[in-house]
Design a protein around this motif. Structure first.
Motif, PDB file in Angstrom:
ATOM      1  N   ARG A 104      -8.778   1.341 -18.896  1.00 54.51           N
ATOM      2  CA  ARG A 104      -9.657   2.135 -18.032  1.00 54.51           C
ATOM      3  C   ARG A 104     -10.379   1.249 -17.031  1.00 54.51           C
ATOM      4  O   ARG A 104     -10.524   1.614 -15.857  1.00 54.51           O
ATOM      5  CB  ARG A 104     -10.674   2.905 -18.879  1.00 54.51           C
ATOM      6  N   ARG A 105     -10.818   0.070 -17.479  1.00 54.51           N
ATOM      7  CA  ARG A 105     -11.527  -0.842 -16.581  1.00 54.51           C
ATOM      8  C   ARG A 105     -10.616  -1.307 -15.456  1.00 54.51           C
ATOM      9  O   ARG A 105     -11.013  -1.335 -14.288  1.00 54.51           O
ATOM     10  CB  ARG A 105     -12.052  -2.052 -17.366  1.00 54.51           C
ATOM     11  N   VAL A 106      -9.362  -1.649 -15.791  1.00 52.36           N
ATOM     12  CA  VAL A 106      -8.406  -2.103 -14.777  1.00 52.36           C
ATOM     13  C   VAL A 106      -8.106  -0.973 -13.788  1.00 52.36           C
ATOM     14  O   VAL A 106      -8.026  -1.195 -12.574  1.00 52.36           O
ATOM     15  CB  VAL A 106      -7.111  -2.620 -15.454  1.00 52.36           C
ATOM     16  N   LYS A 107      -7.962   0.252 -14.290  1.00 52.30           N
ATOM     17  CA  LYS A 107      -7.679   1.385 -13.404  1.00 52.30           C
ATOM     18  C   LYS A 107      -8.862   1.655 -12.478  1.00 52.30           C
ATOM     19  O   LYS A 107      -8.670   1.913 -11.279  1.00 52.30           O
ATOM     20  CB  LYS A 107      -7.357   2.624 -14.230  1.00 52.30           C
ATOM     21  N   GLU A 108     -10.085   1.599 -13.011  1.00 54.71           N
ATOM     22  CA  GLU A 108     -11.267   1.818 -12.168  1.00 54.71           C
ATOM     23  C   GLU A 108     -11.377   0.744 -11.093  1.00 54.71           C
ATOM     24  O   GLU A 108     -11.751   1.029  -9.949  1.00 54.71           O
ATOM     25  CB  GLU A 108     -12.526   1.848 -13.030  1.00 54.71           C
ATOM     26  N   GLU A 109     -11.058  -0.489 -11.455  1.00 53.88           N
ATOM     27  CA  GLU A 109     -11.083  -1.581 -10.473  1.00 53.88           C
ATOM     28  C   GLU A 109     -10.046  -1.336  -9.373  1.00 53.88           C
ATOM     29  O   GLU A 109     -10.324  -1.550  -8.188  1.00 53.88           O
ATOM     30  CB  GLU A 109     -10.796  -2.905 -11.184  1.00 53.88           C
ATOM     31  N   ALA A 110      -8.862  -0.864  -9.750  1.00 54.05           N
ATOM     32  CA  ALA A 110      -7.815  -0.570  -8.766  1.00 54.05           C
ATOM     33  C   ALA A 110      -8.237   0.586  -7.865  1.00 54.05           C
ATOM     34  O   ALA A 110      -7.981   0.563  -6.649  1.00 54.05           O
ATOM     35  CB  ALA A 110      -6.504  -0.251  -9.480  1.00 54.05           C
ATOM     36  N   GLU A 111      -8.890   1.593  -8.429  1.00 52.32           N
ATOM     37  CA  GLU A 111      -9.350   2.724  -7.613  1.00 52.32           C
ATOM     38  C   GLU A 111     -10.415   2.291  -6.615  1.00 52.32           C
ATOM     39  O   GLU A 111     -10.414   2.739  -5.466  1.00 52.32           O
ATOM     40  CB  GLU A 111      -9.879   3.841  -8.507  1.00 52.32           C
ATOM     41  N   SER A 112     -11.324   1.405  -7.047  1.00 55.59           N
ATOM     42  CA  SER A 112     -12.354   0.932  -6.119  1.00 55.59           C
ATOM     43  C   SER A 112     -11.737   0.088  -5.000  1.00 55.59           C
ATOM     44  O   SER A 112     -12.151   0.175  -3.845  1.00 55.59           O
ATOM     45  CB  SER A 112     -13.429   0.138  -6.853  1.00 55.59           C
ATOM     46  N   LEU A 113     -10.718  -0.693  -5.337  1.00 56.97           N
ATOM     47  CA  LEU A 113     -10.026  -1.489  -4.324  1.00 56.97           C
ATOM     48  C   LEU A 113      -9.269  -0.585  -3.356  1.00 56.97           C
ATOM     49  O   LEU A 113      -9.244  -0.841  -2.143  1.00 56.97           O
ATOM     50  CB  LEU A 113      -9.073  -2.473  -5.007  1.00 56.97           C
ATOM     51  N   LEU A 178      -1.502  -0.833  -6.559  1.00 54.59           N
ATOM     52  CA  LEU A 178      -2.518  -1.626  -7.238  1.00 54.59           C
ATOM     53  C   LEU A 178      -2.478  -1.454  -8.758  1.00 54.59           C
ATOM     54  O   LEU A 178      -2.923  -2.324  -9.494  1.00 54.59           O
ATOM     55  CB  LEU A 178      -3.900  -1.233  -6.722  1.00 54.59           C
ATOM     56  N   HIS A 179      -1.953  -0.316  -9.193  1.00 53.23           N
ATOM     57  CA  HIS A 179      -1.910   0.042 -10.619  1.00 53.23           C
ATOM     58  C   HIS A 179      -0.765   1.046 -10.753  1.00 53.23           C
ATOM     59  O   HIS A 179      -0.414   1.705  -9.772  1.00 53.23           O
ATOM     60  CB  HIS A 179      -3.263   0.671 -11.000  1.00 53.23           C
ATOM     61  N   PRO A 180      -0.167   1.197 -11.932  1.00 56.13           N
ATOM     62  CA  PRO A 180       0.905   2.187 -12.058  1.00 56.13           C
ATOM     63  C   PRO A 180       0.490   3.599 -11.648  1.00 56.13           C
ATOM     64  O   PRO A 180       1.322   4.390 -11.236  1.00 56.13           O
ATOM     65  CB  PRO A 180       1.260   2.138 -13.548  1.00 56.13           C
ATOM     66  N   GLU A 181      -0.799   3.910 -11.729  1.00 55.68           N
ATOM     67  CA  GLU A 181      -1.279   5.237 -11.365  1.00 55.68           C
ATOM     68  C   GLU A 181      -2.071   5.254 -10.060  1.00 55.68           C
ATOM     69  O   GLU A 181      -2.489   6.322  -9.626  1.00 55.68           O
ATOM     70  CB  GLU A 181      -2.150   5.789 -12.493  1.00 55.68           C
ATOM     71  N   VAL A 182      -2.309   4.097  -9.447  1.00 55.71           N
ATOM     72  CA  VAL A 182      -3.129   4.026  -8.234  1.00 55.71           C
ATOM     73  C   VAL A 182      -2.336   3.339  -7.126  1.00 55.71           C
ATOM     74  O   VAL A 182      -1.886   2.203  -7.276  1.00 55.71           O
ATOM     75  CB  VAL A 182      -4.438   3.239  -8.489  1.00 55.71           C
ATOM     76  N   THR A 183      -2.178   4.072  -6.007  1.00 52.62           N
ATOM     77  CA  THR A 183      -1.495   3.531  -4.835  1.00 52.62           C
ATOM     78  C   THR A 183      -2.416   3.714  -3.631  1.00 52.62           C
ATOM     79  O   THR A 183      -2.929   4.809  -3.406  1.00 52.62           O
ATOM     80  CB  THR A 183      -0.161   4.261  -4.586  1.00 52.62           C
ATOM     81  N   ALA A 184      -2.595   2.644  -2.861  1.00 52.40           N
ATOM     82  CA  ALA A 184      -3.437   2.701  -1.666  1.00 52.40           C
ATOM     83  C   ALA A 184      -2.538   2.762  -0.429  1.00 52.40           C
ATOM     84  O   ALA A 184      -1.543   2.051  -0.339  1.00 52.40           O
ATOM     85  CB  ALA A 184      -4.330   1.475  -1.597  1.00 52.40           C
ATOM     86  N   LEU A 185      -2.895   3.627   0.495  1.00 49.84           N
ATOM     87  CA  LEU A 185      -2.187   3.714   1.770  1.00 49.84           C
ATOM     88  C   LEU A 185      -3.002   2.966   2.817  1.00 49.84           C
ATOM     89  O   LEU A 185      -4.189   3.227   2.997  1.00 49.84           O
ATOM     90  CB  LEU A 185      -2.001   5.173   2.186  1.00 49.84           C
ATOM     91  N   VAL A 186      -2.362   2.031   3.490  1.00 44.64           N
ATOM     92  CA  VAL A 186      -3.030   1.157   4.462  1.00 44.64           C
ATOM     93  C   VAL A 186      -2.357   1.340   5.824  1.00 44.64           C
ATOM     94  O   VAL A 186      -1.138   1.322   5.923  1.00 44.64           O
ATOM     95  CB  VAL A 186      -2.921  -0.315   4.009  1.00 44.64           C
ATOM     96  N   GLN A 187      -3.188   1.482   6.841  1.00 42.04           N
ATOM     97  CA  GLN A 187      -2.643   1.623   8.197  1.00 42.04           C
ATOM     98  C   GLN A 187      -2.548   0.253   8.848  1.00 42.04           C
ATOM     99  O   GLN A 187      -3.442  -0.587   8.729  1.00 42.04           O
ATOM    100  CB  GLN A 187      -3.520   2.514   9.038  1.00 42.04           C
ATOM    101  N   ILE A 188      -1.431   0.055   9.571  1.00 38.69           N
ATOM    102  CA  ILE A 188      -1.201  -1.204  10.290  1.00 38.69           C
ATOM    103  C   ILE A 188      -1.035  -0.850  11.761  1.00 38.69           C
ATOM    104  O   ILE A 188      -0.185  -0.026  12.106  1.00 38.69           O
ATOM    105  CB  ILE A 188       0.078  -1.920   9.780  1.00 38.69           C
ATOM    106  N   ASN A 189      -1.814  -1.497  12.612  1.00 39.97           N
ATOM    107  CA  ASN A 189      -1.724  -1.277  14.043  1.00 39.97           C
ATOM    108  C   ASN A 189      -1.093  -2.526  14.673  1.00 39.97           C
ATOM    109  O   ASN A 189      -1.717  -3.583  14.713  1.00 39.97           O
ATOM    110  CB  ASN A 189      -3.117  -1.012  14.622  1.00 39.97           C
ATOM    111  N   VAL A 190       0.138  -2.414  15.132  1.00 43.61           N
ATOM    112  CA  VAL A 190       0.880  -3.550  15.697  1.00 43.61           C
ATOM    113  C   VAL A 190       0.738  -3.521  17.213  1.00 43.61           C
ATOM    114  O   VAL A 190       1.048  -2.523  17.842  1.00 43.61           O
ATOM    115  CB  VAL A 190       2.369  -3.493  15.284  1.00 43.61           C
ATOM    116  N   THR A 191       0.276  -4.634  17.763  1.00 39.96           N
ATOM    117  CA  THR A 191       0.112  -4.751  19.217  1.00 39.96           C
ATOM    118  C   THR A 191       0.889  -5.972  19.706  1.00 39.96           C
ATOM    119  O   THR A 191       1.138  -6.915  18.943  1.00 39.96           O
ATOM    120  CB  THR A 191      -1.373  -4.903  19.598  1.00 39.96           C
TER     121      THR A 191
END
Length: 193
Positions: A104-113, A178-191
């Protein structure tokens, strides 16, 4: 003074008082009698707790029922199982609760990240421009990992980043697992420079 024993010594039972050596009919009747009871059937199965992962049986900490011979001859000598006593079950339960708390601690850390990445907005990547919208080279997961480290001071392994093929100027979305249950979507702006 030395003491020598002989057949006529005073220690021999023949010299004991007659009361102690006489046996009476009353004494033989008071002898305890032996009662023989039939043995109970042997347990064919036994409840055990696995102390190691066993293929086709279960994982560490599982409570399973196995045949007595399998436990006695195979699992117990190898240290892969213990009899399910209340004390041992209590230890296993405490160990499982500790592991669950760690998960649970690892999952919460991944969610905060993940929240931090989404809050950060788009990461800007500059590349040398080519013809039209094309850029020289491409943007890789290692590039994104380096940018995240520079801007947010967070180390992210490049193997956790899934990035589309980027060969043109524009905005793209990358996934960071970040975790098997947590995925972060990040936007990349290429110039282009």
């Amino acid at each position: 003074m030395t003491m020598a024993l002989s057949l006529h010594s005073s220690i021999w039972p023949q010299n004991l008082p007659l009361q102690a050596t006489k046996s009476t009919a009353a004494n033989t009747r008071k002898c305890p009698s032996f009662h023989i009871f039939a043995q109970k059937k042997v347990q064919k199965t036994r409840q055990i707790v696995l102390t190691d992962n066993v293929s086709k049986l279960g994982n560490k900490g599982d409570l399973v029922t196995v045949k007595t011979g399998y436990f006695r001859n195979y699992l117990f000598p190898r240290g892969q199982a213990q009899i399910a006593t209340p004390e041992f079950l209590k230890e296993v339960k405490l160990e499982q609760e500790r592991k669950e708390a760690e998960k649970r601690r690892v999952k919460e850390e991944a969610e905060s990240l993940s929240f931090l990445f989404e809050k950060a907005g788009a990461f800007k990547v500059k590349r040398k421009g080519g013809k039209g919208k094309l850029i020289f080279g491409s943007v890789t997961a290692q590039d994104l990992s380096d940018i995240i480290k520079a801007q947010l001071q967070r180390d992210i392994d490049k193997r956790l980043i899934t990035i589309p093929e980027i060969r043109e100027v524009g905005t793209y979305v990358a996934e960071i697992k970040l975790h098997p249950e947590v995925t972060a979507l990040v936007q990349i702006n290429v110039t282009a420079n």
